[in-house]
Write a protein that holds these residues in place. Structure first.
Motif, mmCIF file in Angstrom:
data_model
loop_
_atom_site.group_PDB
_atom_site.id
_atom_site.type_symbol
_atom_site.label_atom_id
_atom_site.label_comp_id
_atom_site.label_asym_id
_atom_site.label_seq_id
_atom_site.Cartn_x
_atom_site.Cartn_y
_atom_site.Cartn_z
ATOM 1 N N THR A 1 8.051 17.295 -18.831
ATOM 2 C CA THR A 1 8.428 16.943 -19.555
ATOM 3 C C THR A 1 7.915 16.551 -20.674
ATOM 4 O O THR A 1 8.127 16.546 -21.875
ATOM 5 N N LYS A 2 8.824 15.167 -19.989
ATOM 6 C CA LYS A 2 9.007 14.212 -20.661
ATOM 7 C C LYS A 2 8.722 13.132 -19.953
ATOM 8 O O LYS A 2 8.534 13.032 -18.811
ATOM 9 N N GLU A 3 7.762 11.569 -19.979
ATOM 10 C CA GLU A 3 8.070 10.989 -19.898
ATOM 11 C C GLU A 3 8.855 10.051 -18.206
ATOM 12 O O GLU A 3 9.852 9.780 -18.419
ATOM 13 N N PRO A 4 8.347 10.384 -16.956
ATOM 14 C CA PRO A 4 8.514 10.529 -15.732
ATOM 15 C C PRO A 4 8.529 8.743 -14.953
ATOM 16 O O PRO A 4 10.186 8.789 -14.458
ATOM 17 N N PHE A 5 8.421 7.644 -15.991
ATOM 18 C CA PHE A 5 8.605 5.770 -15.370
ATOM 19 C C PHE A 5 9.488 6.077 -15.420
ATOM 20 O O PHE A 5 10.682 5.790 -14.433
ATOM 21 N N PRO A 6 10.724 6.259 -16.770
ATOM 22 C CA PRO A 6 11.739 5.721 -17.051
ATOM 23 C C PRO A 6 13.064 6.391 -15.057
ATOM 24 O O PRO A 6 13.747 5.768 -14.948
ATOM 25 N N MET A 7 13.068 7.487 -15.227
ATOM 26 C CA MET A 7 13.260 8.636 -13.716
ATOM 27 C C MET A 7 13.532 7.531 -12.931
ATOM 28 O O MET A 7 14.332 7.359 -11.972
ATOM 29 N N PHE A 8 11.668 7.220 -12.439
ATOM 30 C CA PHE A 8 11.209 6.396 -11.284
ATOM 31 C C PHE A 8 12.478 5.168 -11.477
ATOM 32 O O PHE A 8 12.400 5.044 -10.253
ATOM 33 N N ALA A 9 11.945 4.709 -12.716
ATOM 34 C CA ALA A 9 12.951 3.514 -12.711
ATOM 35 C C ALA A 9 13.995 3.408 -12.110
ATOM 36 O O ALA A 9 14.773 2.486 -11.152
ATOM 37 N N ALA A 10 14.748 4.165 -12.419
ATOM 38 C CA ALA A 10 16.157 4.350 -12.388
ATOM 39 C C ALA A 10 16.267 4.234 -9.975
ATOM 40 O O ALA A 10 16.811 3.621 -10.077
ATOM 41 N N LEU B 1 0.565 -1.651 0.225
ATOM 42 C CA LEU B 1 -0.198 -0.200 0.107
ATOM 43 C C LEU B 1 0.908 1.065 0.159
ATOM 44 O O LEU B 1 0.658 2.402 -1.133
ATOM 45 N N LEU B 2 1.930 1.190 0.761
ATOM 46 C CA LEU B 2 2.706 2.401 0.555
ATOM 47 C C LEU B 2 3.395 2.393 -0.298
ATOM 48 O O LEU B 2 3.627 3.531 -0.843
ATOM 49 N N SER B 3 4.100 1.970 -1.352
ATOM 50 C CA SER B 3 4.465 1.480 -2.545
ATOM 51 C C SER B 3 3.035 2.543 -3.218
ATOM 52 O O SER B 3 3.348 3.407 -4.314
ATOM 53 N N ARG B 4 1.906 2.252 -3.517
ATOM 54 C CA ARG B 4 1.224 2.613 -4.649
ATOM 55 C C ARG B 4 0.350 3.639 -3.403
ATOM 56 O O ARG B 4 0.216 4.794 -4.452
ATOM 57 N N ILE B 5 0.474 4.449 -2.765
ATOM 58 C CA ILE B 5 0.335 5.651 -1.709
ATOM 59 C C ILE B 5 1.016 6.549 -2.433
ATOM 60 O O ILE B 5 0.297 7.409 -3.545
ATOM 61 N N ILE B 6 2.322 6.461 -2.667
ATOM 62 C CA ILE B 6 2.994 6.870 -2.356
ATOM 63 C C ILE B 6 3.085 7.389 -4.271
ATOM 64 O O ILE B 6 3.353 8.753 -4.589
ATOM 65 N N TYR B 7 3.353 6.640 -5.342
ATOM 66 C CA TYR B 7 3.183 6.988 -6.728
ATOM 67 C C TYR B 7 1.384 7.518 -6.712
ATOM 68 O O TYR B 7 2.010 8.545 -8.100
ATOM 69 N N GLY B 8 0.927 6.954 -6.202
ATOM 70 C CA GLY B 8 -0.520 7.475 -6.082
ATOM 71 C C GLY B 8 0.058 9.107 -5.961
ATOM 72 O O GLY B 8 -1.224 10.771 -6.415
ATOM 73 N N LEU B 9 -0.095 9.824 -4.634
ATOM 74 C CA LEU B 9 -0.021 10.810 -3.955
ATOM 75 C C LEU B 9 1.487 11.928 -5.645
ATOM 76 O O LEU B 9 0.920 13.049 -5.786
ATOM 77 N N ALA B 10 2.415 11.173 -6.076
ATOM 78 C CA ALA B 10 2.690 12.180 -6.854
ATOM 79 C C ALA B 10 2.581 12.252 -8.125
ATOM 80 O O ALA B 10 2.125 13.484 -8.785
ATOM 81 N N GLN B 11 1.301 11.350 -8.897
ATOM 82 C CA GLN B 11 0.537 11.498 -9.925
ATOM 83 C C GLN B 11 -0.719 12.888 -9.552
ATOM 84 O O GLN B 11 -0.803 13.609 -10.184
ATOM 85 N N LEU B 12 -0.756 12.589 -7.962
ATOM 86 C CA LEU B 12 -2.003 13.292 -7.451
ATOM 87 C C LEU B 12 -1.773 15.045 -7.656
ATOM 88 O O LEU B 12 -2.263 16.164 -7.273
ATOM 89 N N SER B 13 -0.111 15.002 -7.002
ATOM 90 C CA SER B 13 0.782 16.554 -6.923
ATOM 91 C C SER B 13 0.612 17.117 -7.877
ATOM 92 O O SER B 13 0.179 18.764 -8.623
ATOM 93 N N VAL B 14 0.792 16.421 -9.405
ATOM 94 C CA VAL B 14 0.565 17.003 -10.732
ATOM 95 C C VAL B 14 -0.628 16.723 -11.244
ATOM 96 O O VAL B 14 -0.950 17.913 -11.532
#
Length: 201
Positions: A146-155, A124-137
């Protein structure tokens, strides 16, 4: 028989019984979902990484499945009872009701430390952190990338994970540490073709 089915259907469609029936259905769905999620996960992880007799492994799988199913069922019931009571007192559900009810249910059910609860809470923690980042945007608190953030998130996730594994592995969750040991440490050791290709060691 037809009369019994007719009576059951009349109860199920009567709004007067809906709050109680919703608790029963919530409990049922918690049990079913817990079994569907935990049993295959425990089965795979147990036979891949755990030692012990077949009986011990099966007992561990069933115990983890039981804990997960029971906890989801009781969480659902407690959450529904508290939100229902607060809604009855204040006539409508609001954000405070949801947070308070979920917090109390979470503390009561998932606040007891065991491996299943640890995994559920971390999931749940990992999912809500990911969700809160999207909600903040979405709300404009963070600028839209400006670019797809998922690669940086994975890195970032994998970079930190391997740093912790290499230098502070004792703080990692047991199953994560076992998985990473299998992938990164055990792949450095072999003595023959048998434990190079067929067996791990």
């Amino acid at each position: 028989m037809a009369t019994t089915l007719s009576l059951i259907n009349s109860i199920l469609t009567n709004d007067k019984y809906k709050p109680i029936l919703a608790l029963i259905k919530g409990f049922r769905n918690g049990v079913v979902y817990g079994c569907k999620v935990r049993f295959p996960h425990s089965l795979v992880m147990t036979f891949l990484f755990k030692s012990g007799t077949l009986t011990e492994k099966l007992q561990g799988i069933l115990e983890a499945t039981y804990i997960h199913a029971k906890n989801l069922a009781f969480f659902t019931v407690i959450y529904k009872v508290i939100t229902g009571a607060l809604q009855w007192l204040q006539t409508e559900k609001n954000v405070g009701h949801i947070f308070l009810a979920a917090s109390i249910a979470g503390y009561t059910v998932f606040g007891n430390y065991n491996k299943v609860n640890e995994q559920v809470n971390l999931y749940l923690l990992s999912r809500i952190i990911y969700g809160l980042a999207q909600l903040s945007v979405k709300k404009g608190y963070l600028p839209k990338p400006t670019k797809e953030p998922f690669p940086m998130f994975a890195a970032l996730v994998w970079g930190i994970a391997l740093l912790l594994f290499e230098y502070e592995r004792e703080i990692l969750q047991t199953s994560m540490k076992s998985s990473m040991t299998y992938l990164y440490d055990d792949s450095n050791t072999w003595h023959s073709l048998k434990d190079f290709l067929i067996y791990n060691k």
